[in-house]
Scaffold this motif. Structure first.
Motif, PDB file in Angstrom:
ATOM      1  N   ARG A 367      -9.038  11.398  -7.369  1.00  0.00           N
ATOM      2  CA  ARG A 367      -9.660  11.858  -8.509  1.00  0.00           C
ATOM      3  C   ARG A 367     -10.373  13.095  -8.714  1.00  0.00           C
ATOM      4  N   GLU A 368     -11.023  13.280  -7.597  1.00  0.00           N
ATOM      5  CA  GLU A 368     -11.682  14.589  -7.303  1.00  0.00           C
ATOM      6  C   GLU A 368     -10.644  15.584  -7.129  1.00  0.00           C
ATOM      7  N   GLU A 369      -9.554  15.491  -6.435  1.00  0.00           N
ATOM      8  CA  GLU A 369      -8.538  16.479  -6.019  1.00  0.00           C
ATOM      9  C   GLU A 369      -7.526  16.775  -7.552  1.00  0.00           C
ATOM     10  N   LYS A 374      -5.141   7.176 -14.110  1.00  0.00           N
ATOM     11  CA  LYS A 374      -3.954   6.413 -14.711  1.00  0.00           C
ATOM     12  C   LYS A 374      -2.689   6.852 -14.044  1.00  0.00           C
ATOM     13  N   SER A 375      -2.867   7.956 -13.374  1.00  0.00           N
ATOM     14  CA  SER A 375      -1.691   8.283 -12.372  1.00  0.00           C
ATOM     15  C   SER A 375      -1.769   7.741 -10.743  1.00  0.00           C
ATOM     16  N   GLU A 563     -11.483   6.657 -21.203  1.00  0.00           N
ATOM     17  CA  GLU A 563     -10.469   7.677 -21.298  1.00  0.00           C
ATOM     18  C   GLU A 563      -9.356   7.459 -20.178  1.00  0.00           C
ATOM     19  N   ASP A 564      -9.834   7.026 -18.816  1.00  0.00           N
ATOM     20  CA  ASP A 564      -9.091   6.894 -18.019  1.00  0.00           C
ATOM     21  C   ASP A 564      -9.155   5.620 -17.346  1.00  0.00           C
ATOM     22  N   TYR A 565      -8.292   5.176 -16.593  1.00  0.00           N
ATOM     23  CA  TYR A 565      -8.447   3.783 -15.674  1.00  0.00           C
ATOM     24  C   TYR A 565      -7.494   3.665 -14.823  1.00  0.00           C
ATOM     25  N   LEU A 566      -7.610   2.924 -13.598  1.00  0.00           N
ATOM     26  CA  LEU A 566      -6.587   2.759 -12.853  1.00  0.00           C
ATOM     27  C   LEU A 566      -5.737   1.573 -13.035  1.00  0.00           C
ATOM     28  N   ILE A 567      -4.623   1.648 -12.363  1.00  0.00           N
ATOM     29  CA  ILE A 567      -3.571   0.545 -12.770  1.00  0.00           C
ATOM     30  C   ILE A 567      -3.560  -0.375 -11.504  1.00  0.00           C
ATOM     31  N   THR A 580       1.657   8.912  -9.396  1.00  0.00           N
ATOM     32  CA  THR A 580       1.799  10.145  -8.480  1.00  0.00           C
ATOM     33  C   THR A 580       1.200   9.528  -7.175  1.00  0.00           C
ATOM     34  N   ALA A 581       0.199   8.601  -7.117  1.00  0.00           N
ATOM     35  CA  ALA A 581      -0.117   7.920  -6.063  1.00  0.00           C
ATOM     36  C   ALA A 581      -0.130   6.251  -5.898  1.00  0.00           C
ATOM     37  N   VAL A 582       0.393   5.767  -5.046  1.00  0.00           N
ATOM     38  CA  VAL A 582       0.558   4.142  -4.931  1.00  0.00           C
ATOM     39  C   VAL A 582       0.102   3.784  -3.473  1.00  0.00           C
ATOM     40  N   THR A 583      -0.768   2.603  -3.885  1.00  0.00           N
ATOM     41  CA  THR A 583      -1.299   1.967  -2.468  1.00  0.00           C
ATOM     42  C   THR A 583      -0.871   0.570  -2.767  1.00  0.00           C
ATOM     43  N   LEU A 584      -0.303  -0.066  -1.629  1.00  0.00           N
ATOM     44  CA  LEU A 584       0.236  -1.570  -1.408  1.00  0.00           C
ATOM     45  C   LEU A 584      -0.665  -2.078  -0.592  1.00  0.00           C
TER      46      LEU A 584
END
Length: 692
Positions: A367-369, A374-375, A563-567, A580-584
């Motif tokens: 997020r800082e980057e 949301k991405s 206005e923003d949230y993690l999926i 853009t970025a996925v963590t499994l």
């Protein structure tokens, strides 16, 4: 053959394989014009665009849009396809007059099936006014039949209504013998095989008596229709072209429907990816797409889309390495022009607590980057796998949405209103009637059952609702309700005014029914807005049952103040999405593959495909987390416990060069010397002195 017209599509933006798929068999003579087409569309390969261009190309070549059948797996997918086809056609023709009604026969298998069954109802023994039960209504009817047969009073515990319906649905959709379904998927119910056979027969008879269909009937009746030669020929001739999206997700009934409509394959196009077949629990079978070419003579043409427009090449290399070990597949290696030096990371952590902390740290760093929450997405095999992460996200005040939860049609207040409409449409619908009648204060189960018995035994059109026996204190409200039902059922009030009338009646009672009526009212208002978009009550009830909104207004999970949230999402819910970025999470044996899905080679292969689907959701960054110790909830009869796991078998040692292997947390550096510690203290003192 279709006739060529002067309109020409601009296909220059498509790659060579996409153009081949779009143009195959059109505007030419010869054997290819009559061959079926299978498009193997790899993840991120532009499948939707290719299918939309093929439809637009067919129209440009002279095909009648009214005779094109386009089948998808959600109404939203069908709507998106229509928008794309319309846009392509308008751009190519240089005008903007072509409307969204370009494809009148587009939708899900179930919605198209419902429409065809209404059209042919009189010829197949159905009333045109049949109602369609959703899953919960079907389970309630199953329960009524179960009780009538005395199975609820068994000395040993008989399967509950939900399990009974799941067994019935599995048998219908897989076209397998009941004994085989019980053996493979419900072994704990095997002792009840004979009773279940009786139950399912009585359930079918109850549906026929009440003129209701369940979700599975919409396919079953359609499949039965195409076994009748005359009906099959008539239905097949109605459509010059049949195109199917996500063919790997079809079940045996759906495949039988397609082969019945187009037994020679002429005009038939299916698009899908065997490597993304992950819905066996819904009855889907990967055999449909693997065996498709051989159903025809000559075999179907196969076109492979292997250029990926989503992910970087290192991510694709890792995904290719995983799926290359599948026991049977269409060979393809995804490639892209998106180069990167960053390989997917295989992250070893100590336990699920460290896993949660690692995810939070990485999410905030990205997020800082500049990568919005949301991405970013966190995926997992089972919903319970994210429990520890959810606690940590909440503690750190990081908003998130978890896909799943209460579906719109499962909300009690929504079901109340729909029950009123369904019963008004079909007074023989006992489940809807039982719910609707008891919405009146003072009317209980016994009174409701007596009213429904009287209605069922009355001659058609002579139900005389207002004269039904109700307690004296309810007489006034009952007559008002009876007038409402008759007005809606007899169509004396036009649609959607009829729905507004039902809403007004219901909203006046919500305060008595629910303590949080004000919150629930928003859903009823949303339902009214949806109703206003449909031309008739039948279309509204059918489409809403088959493709409902995802969640209720108070259960959707999206934080309204952020206005923003993690999926957060299960892998199954993530299919078709990209981030853009996925963590499994939990890439260990026991979680992926799940230890509940390793009973057969077919199940293990589907678990491999789940990992592949998860990996190919990532555009730029992919982290696969491997906890050495993880929590297991109530499995194997041993209760909650911690177990030690090893890296998933789907990433063997041979695939490790595709990954960057890291451990977290990073080990602390070796102890500093006394001299270096003093130097650090001195430097810190100097820094403080600057501000004195």
């Amino acid at each position: 053959m279709v006739t060529s017209s002067s309109a020409q599509l601009d296909l220059t933006r498509l790659n060579e394989a996409q153009r081949e798929a779009v143009q195959f068999g059109t505007g030419q003579a010869g054997p290819d014009a009559d061959r079926a087409l299978l498009v193997i569309a790899g993840a991120g390969s532009g499948k939707t665009s290719t299918l939309a261009h093929r439809v637009a190309h067919l129209v440009a070549q002279g095909a009648d849009p009214g005779r094109i059948l386009l089948l998808t797996f959600s109404r939203r997918a069908a709507d998106e396809m229509i928008r794309r086809v319309t846009r392509i056609a308008n751009v190519s023709s240089g005008r903007s007059g072509m409307s969204g009604s370009l494809l009148p026969w587009s939708g899900t298998f179930h919605s198209v099936g419902a429409r065809l069954l209404r059209d042919y109802a009189g010829r197949i023994g159905l009333s045109p006014d049949f109602t369609i039960h959703d899953r919960e209504d079907s389970a309630d009817l199953m329960n009524l039949v179960r009780h009538d047969l005395g199975f609820s009073a068994k000395a040993k515990r008989f399967p509950l209504k939900g399990t009974c319906l799941a067994i019935y649905s599995a048998a219908v959709n897989t076209q397998a013998e009941l004994s085989a379904v019980l053996q493979t998927s419900f072994p704990w119910c095997a002792e009840w095989a004979e009773d279940l056979q009786r139950l399912f027969l009585a359930y079918v008879e109850a549906k026929q008596a009440q003129q209701v269909l369940d979700y599975d009937d919409l396919l079953l009746y359609w499949a039965q229709m195409v076994t009748e030669p005359a009906l099959a020929a008539e239905l097949g001739a109605q459509f010059s072209h049949v195109l199917v999206d996500e063919y790997q997700d079809t079940n045996r009934l759906q495949a039988a429907i397609l082969l019945g409509l187009k037994p020679d394959g002429k005009g038939l196009t299916v698009v899908g990816d065997d490597a993304q077949s992950i819905y066996a629990f819904r009855g889907a079978t990967v055999r449909n797409i693997l065996d498709f070419p051989g159903h025809f003579d000559p075999p179907a043409q196969v076109v492979t889309l292997d250029r990926n427009y989503r992910s970087t090449q290192p991510i694709l290399d890792a995904a290719n390495a995983v799926i290359a070990l599948a026991s049977e597949r269409y060979t393809k290696d995804l490639w892209t022009e998106r180069v990167s030096s960053q390989r997917p990371r295989l992250v070893a952590v100590r336990d699920d607590a460290d896993q949660a902390n690692y995810v939070v740290e990485q999410v905030l760093a990205r997020r800082e980057e500049g990568i919005r929450l949301k991405s970013q997405a966190v995926l997992f095999r089972a919903s319970s796998h994210s429990a520890r992460l959810e606690l940590e996200l909440t503690r750190r005040n990081i908003p998130f949405v978890k896909f799943g939860g209460l579906k719109f049609l499962e909300a009690a207040h929504v079901k109340d209103v729909l029950a009123v409409l369904r019963w008004a449409q079909n007074l023989r619908d006992r489940v809807s009637g039982f719910r609707a009648v008891q919405l009146l204060a003072g009317v209980g189960p016994k009174t409701a059952a007596r009213i429904l018995d009287n209605v069922a035994n009355a001659p058609a059109g002579c139900a005389l609702l207002a004269e039904q026996p109700v307690p004296e204190g309810v007489r006034g409200s009952w007559q008002e309700f009876a007038a409402l039902i008759e007005a809606i059922g007899l169509r004396s009030v036009a649609w959607p005014a009829a729905f507004e009338l039902a809403c007004q009646w219901y909203l006046a009672r919500m305060e008595d029914l629910y303590e949080d009526a004000a919150i629930r009212q928003g859903d009823i208002e949303q339902l009214a807005r949806i109703a206003g978009t449909y031309p008739s009550q039948e279309r509204f009830l059918t489409e809403l049952t088959l493709d409902p909104p995802e969640a209720t207004s108070d259960q959707a999970g999206i934080p309204l103040l952020d206005e923003d949230y993690l999926i957060l999402s299960t892998i199954h819910s993530a299919k078709g999405q990209e981030w853009t970025a996925v963590t499994l999470l939990n890439a260990v044996d026991g979680c992926l593959p799940s230890d509940m899905a390793t009973g057969s080679p077919q199940e293990i292969e589907e678990e491999r495909r789940l990992l592949y689907v998860a990996m190919t959701r990532a555009r730029d960054q992919l982290d696969i987390v491997v906890p050495q110790r993880f929590h297991v909830t109530q499995q194997g009869g041993l209760g909650d416990r911690h177990v030690y796991g090893s890296r998933t078998r789907f990433i063997p040692n041979a695939a490790l060069p595709c990954f960057e292997q890291v451990s977290w947390p990073v080990p602390a550096p070796a102890s500093a010397t006394a001299e270096s510690r003093q130097a650090a203290i001195d430097l810190a003192a100097k820094m403080r002195a600057m501000w004195k």
